[in-house]
Scaffold this active site. Structure first.
Site, PDB file in Angstrom:
ATOM      1  N   ASP A  59      23.844  48.060  49.911  1.00 36.93           N
ATOM      2  CA  ASP A  59      25.200  47.858  50.411  1.00 36.93           C
ATOM      3  C   ASP A  59      25.949  49.165  50.192  1.00 36.93           C
ATOM      4  O   ASP A  59      26.188  49.563  49.049  1.00 36.93           O
ATOM      5  CB  ASP A  59      25.902  46.715  49.671  1.00 36.93           C
ATOM      6  CG  ASP A  59      27.241  46.345  50.313  1.00 36.93           C
ATOM      7  OD1 ASP A  59      27.973  47.271  50.737  1.00 36.93           O
ATOM      8  OD2 ASP A  59      27.555  45.150  50.386  1.00 36.93           O
ATOM      9  N   ARG A  68      24.157  36.942  60.453  1.00 33.45           N
ATOM     10  CA  ARG A  68      24.416  36.951  61.892  1.00 33.45           C
ATOM     11  C   ARG A  68      23.152  37.414  62.597  1.00 33.45           C
ATOM     12  O   ARG A  68      22.471  38.337  62.148  1.00 33.45           O
ATOM     13  CB  ARG A  68      25.587  37.879  62.238  1.00 33.45           C
ATOM     14  CG  ARG A  68      26.946  37.394  61.738  1.00 33.45           C
ATOM     15  CD  ARG A  68      27.405  36.142  62.476  1.00 33.45           C
ATOM     16  NE  ARG A  68      28.747  35.731  62.082  1.00 33.45           N
ATOM     17  CZ  ARG A  68      29.025  34.839  61.141  1.00 33.45           C
ATOM     18  NH1 ARG A  68      28.028  34.277  60.456  1.00 33.45           N
ATOM     19  NH2 ARG A  68      30.285  34.519  60.865  1.00 33.45           N
ATOM     20  N   ASP A  90      18.271  31.166  60.175  1.00 39.49           N
ATOM     21  CA  ASP A  90      19.309  30.161  60.431  1.00 39.49           C
ATOM     22  C   ASP A  90      20.276  30.638  61.503  1.00 39.49           C
ATOM     23  O   ASP A  90      21.079  29.864  61.998  1.00 39.49           O
ATOM     24  CB  ASP A  90      20.077  29.848  59.139  1.00 39.49           C
ATOM     25  CG  ASP A  90      20.980  28.639  59.282  1.00 39.49           C
ATOM     26  OD1 ASP A  90      20.497  27.590  59.732  1.00 39.49           O
ATOM     27  OD2 ASP A  90      22.185  28.754  58.965  1.00 39.49           O
ATOM     28  N   GLU A 127      22.230  33.104  70.211  1.00 37.70           N
ATOM     29  CA  GLU A 127      22.284  31.829  69.485  1.00 37.70           C
ATOM     30  C   GLU A 127      22.916  30.765  70.364  1.00 37.70           C
ATOM     31  O   GLU A 127      24.068  30.926  70.765  1.00 37.70           O
ATOM     32  CB  GLU A 127      23.095  31.998  68.198  1.00 37.70           C
ATOM     33  CG  GLU A 127      23.058  30.765  67.302  1.00 37.70           C
ATOM     34  CD  GLU A 127      23.735  31.010  65.954  1.00 37.70           C
ATOM     35  OE1 GLU A 127      23.332  31.952  65.256  1.00 37.70           O
ATOM     36  OE2 GLU A 127      24.662  30.258  65.631  1.00 37.70           O
ATOM     37  N   HIS A 164      21.702  27.013  62.540  1.00 38.43           N
ATOM     38  CA  HIS A 164      22.928  27.473  61.878  1.00 38.43           C
ATOM     39  C   HIS A 164      23.500  26.374  60.966  1.00 38.43           C
ATOM     40  O   HIS A 164      24.660  25.975  61.074  1.00 38.43           O
ATOM     41  CB  HIS A 164      23.975  27.882  62.921  1.00 38.43           C
ATOM     42  CG  HIS A 164      24.929  28.924  62.423  1.00 38.43           C
ATOM     43  ND1 HIS A 164      25.411  29.938  63.210  1.00 38.43           N
ATOM     44  CD2 HIS A 164      25.505  29.113  61.195  1.00 38.43           C
ATOM     45  CE1 HIS A 164      26.246  30.705  62.519  1.00 38.43           C
ATOM     46  NE2 HIS A 164      26.316  30.222  61.290  1.00 38.43           N
ATOM     47  N   GLY A 221      25.524  26.897  56.165  1.00 36.77           N
ATOM     48  CA  GLY A 221      26.872  26.658  55.671  1.00 36.77           C
ATOM     49  C   GLY A 221      27.160  25.175  55.526  1.00 36.77           C
ATOM     50  O   GLY A 221      26.290  24.326  55.746  1.00 36.77           O
TER      51      GLY A 221
END
Length: 328
Positions: free
Chosen positions: A178, A239, A262, A267, A286, A289
């Protein structure tokens, strides 16, 4: 006594019933003058007299036109994750406070990711493919201990995964990439900060948690996917655009890599996409979450934010314009 703030829900009736069921909605109503019915559809000209707006997925962008008559609006409390599409420049220009319930959504994604990491470490997909009424000899079975795991992105979800891996006691070597994460902070999270190519080359499991930005499109392209060791696994709950779908499909079709996806790009994938048929790939719709019974978490988080705002306290889920580009 100070006048109570007027609040409104900007979401569909279905969202209001599931995300903010009666007793959760009552928490908002106890501290505000809450309009009885949710506002849905076009909000232009409908926000006059509203001090506080609790939004969800179906709320349209709060553009200049929508906010033209919303002179009293002081805060937008989003009972969902990303506010990128919701909070336009007009929101920031007016100094309206913005809060997101992304923290409430993060927990289930962390759980989902750790489950995928566990399946990846135990090579569940290849083992299930090869299982024909018999178990592999003990010497050929794989486990999760002592794995090198690469985490791309120290987002709130990435940090949650790092923290849980560090506490697992499984002797993992955890790498993190990162560019915004200070080395000392990475080490405090139990990870070794490295460049992305190094992470791909040395990790048998690579999990993606970076934001969707122009510069992160196809972050894992054909070249970097080729760096991941044979038998490695790619996990994506962030994403779909962060992965080169065509390149990943090629790597998985050869059997060299496995994948738990996922999110995809596009998508959803077309119904006849080869990733669906590959035995070493699991594509889920997806669902990492909050889902089903978990959706209430978003409403409870939003209700707590309303309580904090009314009391004059800081918002735990506060989002600023400066940090918005790096968020999901």
């Amino acid at each position: 006594m100070a006048e109570r703030l007027t609040a409104a829900l900007a979401m569909s009736a279905e969202e209001a019933d599931i995300v903010l069921p009666g007793e959760v909605r009552d928490r908002v109503a106890k501290l505000t003058q809450l309009l009885p019915d949710p506002l849905s559809g076009d909000l232009t000209g409908r926000l006059a007299g509203i001090d506080l707006l609790v939004t969800c997925w179906s709320c349209p962008p709060l553009t200049e036109q929508v906010l033209a008559g919303a002179g009293r609006l002081r805060a937008v409390i989003h009972a969902a994750g990303s506010v990128k599409q919701l909070a336009t420049e007009a929101v920031w220009r007016r100094g309206i406070a913005v809060s997101s319930a992304a923290d409430a959504n993060a927990g289930p994604v962390v759980d989902f990711t750790l489950a995928a990491i566990t399946f990846a470490g135990k090579q569940v997909l290849p083992a299930a493919r090869d299982y024909v009424g018999r178990r592999q000899p003990l010497a050929l079975r794989e486990g999760l201990d002592d794995r090198t795991i690469g985490i791309i992105g120290a987002s709130r979800i990435g940090r949650g995964v790092l923290t849980r891996l560090a506490a697992s006691g499984r002797r993992h070597r955890v790498l993190v990439y990162d560019p915004y994460l200070p080395a000392a902070e990475a080490i405090a999270l139990g990870a070794e900060p490295v460049e992305l190519d190094v992470l791909c080359r040395e990790s048998s499991i690579v999990s993606v948690h970076a934001p969707e930005l122009p510069e992160t499109r196809h972050l894992l392209d054909a070249r970097r996917l080729a760096l991941i060791p044979d038998g490695g696994t790619v996990i994506n709950t962030a994403r779909g655009s962060l992965l080169d779908t065509e390149a990943l499909t090629h790597e998985c079709a050869t059997g060299r890599l496995n994948a738990y996806l996922d999110v995809t790009d596009p998508e959803p994938l077309p119904p006849d996409h080869p990733l669906y048929a590959l035995p070493n790939v699991l594509v889920t719709p997806h669902v990492a979450g909050v889902q089903g019974s978990e959706l209430r978490r978003l409403g409870e988080y939003a209700a707590a934010e309303v309580e904090r705002f009314v009391r004059g306290e800081g918002l735990l889920g506060a989002v600023t314009e400066a940090e918005l580009p790096r968020l999901a």
